[in-house]
Design a protein around this motif. Structure first.
Motif, PDB file in Angstrom:
ATOM      1  N   LYS A  40       0.833  -1.206   0.000  1.00  8.48           N
ATOM      2  CA  LYS A  40       0.000   0.000   0.000  1.00  8.48           C
ATOM      3  C   LYS A  40       0.871   1.261   0.000  1.00  8.48           C
ATOM      4  CE  LYS A  40      -3.488   0.188   2.822  1.00  8.48           C
ATOM      5  NZ  LYS A  40      -4.276   0.044   4.083  1.00  8.48           N
ATOM      6  N   GLN A  41       1.955   1.233   0.760  1.00  7.33           N
ATOM      7  CA  GLN A  41       2.859   2.385   0.786  1.00  7.33           C
ATOM      8  C   GLN A  41       3.519   2.604  -0.569  1.00  7.33           C
ATOM      9  OE1 GLN A  41       5.551   1.566   4.018  1.00  7.33           O
ATOM     10  NE2 GLN A  41       4.015   1.998   5.593  1.00  7.33           N
ATOM     11  N   GLU A  42       3.888   1.505  -1.215  1.00  5.71           N
ATOM     12  CA  GLU A  42       4.509   1.619  -2.539  1.00  5.71           C
ATOM     13  C   GLU A  42       3.520   2.146  -3.565  1.00  5.71           C
ATOM     14  OE1 GLU A  42       8.055  -1.475  -3.109  1.00  5.71           O
ATOM     15  OE2 GLU A  42       6.133  -2.476  -2.712  1.00  5.71           O
ATOM     16  N   MET A  43       2.262   1.753  -3.450  1.00  6.38           N
ATOM     17  CA  MET A  43       1.244   2.251  -4.365  1.00  6.38           C
ATOM     18  C   MET A  43       1.008   3.747  -4.147  1.00  6.38           C
ATOM     19  SD  MET A  43       0.504  -0.155  -6.312  1.00  6.38           S
ATOM     20  CE  MET A  43      -0.827   0.679  -7.126  1.00  6.38           C
ATOM     21  N   LEU A  44       1.058   4.188  -2.895  1.00  5.05           N
ATOM     22  CA  LEU A  44       0.937   5.621  -2.613  1.00  5.05           C
ATOM     23  C   LEU A  44       2.083   6.395  -3.248  1.00  5.05           C
ATOM     24  CD1 LEU A  44      -0.185   5.646   1.141  1.00  5.05           C
ATOM     25  CD2 LEU A  44      -1.524   6.408  -0.831  1.00  5.05           C
ATOM     26  N   GLN A  45       3.272   5.796  -3.238  1.00  3.81           N
ATOM     27  CA  GLN A  45       4.428   6.442  -3.846  1.00  3.81           C
ATOM     28  C   GLN A  45       4.245   6.595  -5.350  1.00  3.81           C
ATOM     29  OE1 GLN A  45       7.254   7.730  -2.162  1.00  3.81           O
ATOM     30  NE2 GLN A  45       7.388   8.699  -4.175  1.00  3.81           N
ATOM     31  N   VAL A  46       3.654   5.593  -5.981  1.00  3.02           N
ATOM     32  CA  VAL A  46       3.371   5.672  -7.415  1.00  3.02           C
ATOM     33  C   VAL A  46       2.451   6.857  -7.693  1.00  3.02           C
ATOM     34  CG1 VAL A  46       2.181   4.541  -9.339  1.00  3.02           C
ATOM     35  CG2 VAL A  46       3.754   3.227  -7.912  1.00  3.02           C
ATOM     36  N   GLY A  47       1.398   6.992  -6.887  1.00  4.26           N
ATOM     37  CA  GLY A  47       0.471   8.099  -7.071  1.00  4.26           C
ATOM     38  C   GLY A  47       1.132   9.453  -6.863  1.00  4.26           C
ATOM     39  N   GLU A  48       1.995   9.546  -5.867  1.00 10.17           N
ATOM     40  CA  GLU A  48       2.698  10.807  -5.609  1.00 10.17           C
ATOM     41  C   GLU A  48       3.644  11.168  -6.747  1.00 10.17           C
ATOM     42  OE1 GLU A  48       4.568  10.245  -1.852  1.00 10.17           O
ATOM     43  OE2 GLU A  48       2.672  10.282  -0.716  1.00 10.17           O
ATOM     44  N   ASP A  49       4.331  10.166  -7.278  1.00 12.87           N
ATOM     45  CA  ASP A  49       5.243  10.420  -8.401  1.00 12.87           C
ATOM     46  C   ASP A  49       4.482  10.858  -9.644  1.00 12.87           C
ATOM     47  OD1 ASP A  49       7.503   9.899  -6.936  1.00 12.87           O
ATOM     48  OD2 ASP A  49       7.769   7.858  -7.664  1.00 12.87           O
ATOM     49  N   LEU A  50       3.331  10.230  -9.895  1.00 12.39           N
ATOM     50  CA  LEU A  50       2.520  10.632 -11.044  1.00 12.39           C
ATOM     51  C   LEU A  50       2.062  12.076 -10.904  1.00 12.39           C
ATOM     52  CD1 LEU A  50       0.209   7.552 -11.763  1.00 12.39           C
ATOM     53  CD2 LEU A  50       1.826   8.601 -13.360  1.00 12.39           C
ATOM     54  N   LEU A  51       1.638  12.447  -9.708  1.00 15.30           N
ATOM     55  CA  LEU A  51       1.180  13.813  -9.477  1.00 15.30           C
ATOM     56  C   LEU A  51       2.331  14.804  -9.664  1.00 15.30           C
ATOM     57  CD1 LEU A  51      -0.987  15.813  -8.637  1.00 15.30           C
ATOM     58  CD2 LEU A  51      -0.457  15.290  -6.245  1.00 15.30           C
ATOM     59  N   ARG A  52       3.501  14.473  -9.138  1.00  8.89           N
ATOM     60  CA  ARG A  52       4.657  15.361  -9.284  1.00  8.89           C
ATOM     61  C   ARG A  52       5.023  15.519 -10.761  1.00  8.89           C
ATOM     62  NH1 ARG A  52       7.778  12.580  -6.487  1.00  8.89           N
ATOM     63  NH2 ARG A  52       7.034  13.409  -4.518  1.00  8.89           N
ATOM     64  N   MET A  53       4.969  14.437 -11.471  1.00 13.38           N
ATOM     65  CA  MET A  53       5.252  14.460 -12.904  1.00 13.38           C
ATOM     66  C   MET A  53       4.271  15.371 -13.635  1.00 13.38           C
ATOM     67  SD  MET A  53       5.641  10.959 -15.066  1.00 13.38           S
ATOM     68  CE  MET A  53       6.239  11.008 -16.742  1.00 13.38           C
ATOM     69  N   ALA A  54       2.990  15.246 -13.295  1.00 14.73           N
ATOM     70  CA  ALA A  54       1.963  16.064 -13.937  1.00 14.73           C
ATOM     71  C   ALA A  54       2.150  17.540 -13.592  1.00 14.73           C
ATOM     72  CB  ALA A  54       0.575  15.590 -13.507  1.00 14.73           C
ATOM     73  N   GLN A  55       2.550  17.823 -12.378  1.00 16.26           N
ATOM     74  CA  GLN A  55       2.788  19.224 -11.986  1.00 16.26           C
ATOM     75  C   GLN A  55       3.916  19.835 -12.811  1.00 16.26           C
ATOM     76  OE1 GLN A  55       3.411  18.425  -7.830  1.00 16.26           O
ATOM     77  NE2 GLN A  55       1.305  18.956  -7.255  1.00 16.26           N
ATOM     78  N   HIS A  56       4.995  19.075 -13.002  1.00 24.84           N
ATOM     79  CA  HIS A  56       6.093  19.558 -13.843  1.00 24.84           C
ATOM     80  C   HIS A  56       5.614  19.776 -15.277  1.00 24.84           C
ATOM     81  CE1 HIS A  56       9.193  19.392 -10.861  1.00 24.84           C
ATOM     82  NE2 HIS A  56       9.171  18.075 -10.720  1.00 24.84           N
ATOM     83  N   MET A  57       4.793  18.845 -15.769  1.00 23.72           N
ATOM     84  CA  MET A  57       4.273  18.950 -17.139  1.00 23.72           C
ATOM     85  C   MET A  57       3.406  20.183 -17.307  1.00 23.72           C
ATOM     86  SD  MET A  57       1.038  18.472 -18.571  1.00 23.72           S
ATOM     87  CE  MET A  57       0.246  17.280 -17.505  1.00 23.72           C
TER      88      MET A  57
END
Length: 227
Positions: A6-23
């Motif tokens: 579950k923690q690793e899945m949360l990390q995936v979501g956080e990375d996707l959001l950070r990526m989208a913010q940069h985009m």
């Protein structure tokens, strides 16, 4: 083990959001640089694209590792696979922003386009920036009304793209050969940006609902390399 997953899945979501913010920042800055002939801003977009690429590589490695170690099924599998596809699409949106910045840098200190074409591309830039911000909001909230809004704004981009060809063919406002090439490329980059936004919207809809039909994109909106 389940808590670690579950923690690793949360990390995936956080990375996707950070990526989208940069985009989202990249397309805003790239279209501003195009509109104002801002060399410094264009170069910042080009350099910053490396951050998006780095996050995508980390996401891909993480997703593949999760598939291998955890062997997720059902909803968990849908989340991991959707994360991998979303990272690829968002990375391509970042590439398109970088391509817009390349044109702005290449024409400095002049503007890439003038007259009616500049007006149309400025409108397209506003709409593309709106889509980028909506993608961030969608990943934060998973509000499917935002997914519908992204599809609507892509329709606006498509209409503006069609209008750009009308301007190109208007003999009363002739363009140089370079301006013509730039106009065609920029219109395509911004139109494709919207298509990728739709792809994100539909994949998030699938992630939320589990309805596979929500993830379907038209042939015109299929992900295509832009490197």
């Amino acid at each position: 083990m389940r808590e670690i997953f579950k923690q690793e899945m949360l990390q995936v979501g956080e990375d996707l959001l950070r990526m989208a913010q940069h985009m989202a920042t990249a397309i805003d800055d790239a279209t501003t640089a195009l509109r104002t002939a801002d060399l410094t801003l264009a170069e910042q977009v080009i350099d910053a694209d490396q951050r998006i690429d780095e996050i995508q590589r980390r996401l891909d490695d993480h997703g593949i590792s999760l598939l291998a170690r955890q062997q997720p099924v059902a909803t968990d599998l849908r989340i991991v696979v959707s994360g991998l596809r979303l990272s690829s699409t968002i990375e391509r949106m970042g590439d398109l922003a970088r391509h817009v910045a390349y044109v702005a840098r290449g024409r400095y200190p002049e503007l890439a386009t003038t007259g009616q074409m500049r007006d149309v591309l400025t409108e397209m830039g506003v709409q593309a920036t709106k889509v980028g911000k909506q993608v961030v909001q969608l990943l934060e909230s998973r509000d499917l009304s935002l997914a519908a809004a992204i599809e609507h704004d892509d329709d606006v981009l498509d209409e503006l793209h069609r209008r750009s060809f009308t301007v190109i063919l208007d003999e009363s406002e002739p363009m140089t050969r370079q301006q013509l090439v730039d106009a065609v490329l920029l219109g395509r980059y911004l139109e494709r940006f919207g298509d990728h936004g739709v792809s994100v919207a539909r994949r998030v809809s699938y992630l939320v609902t589990g309805d596979a039909s929500k993830a379907v994109v038209s042939p015109e909106q299929q992900d295509a390399p832009v490197d």
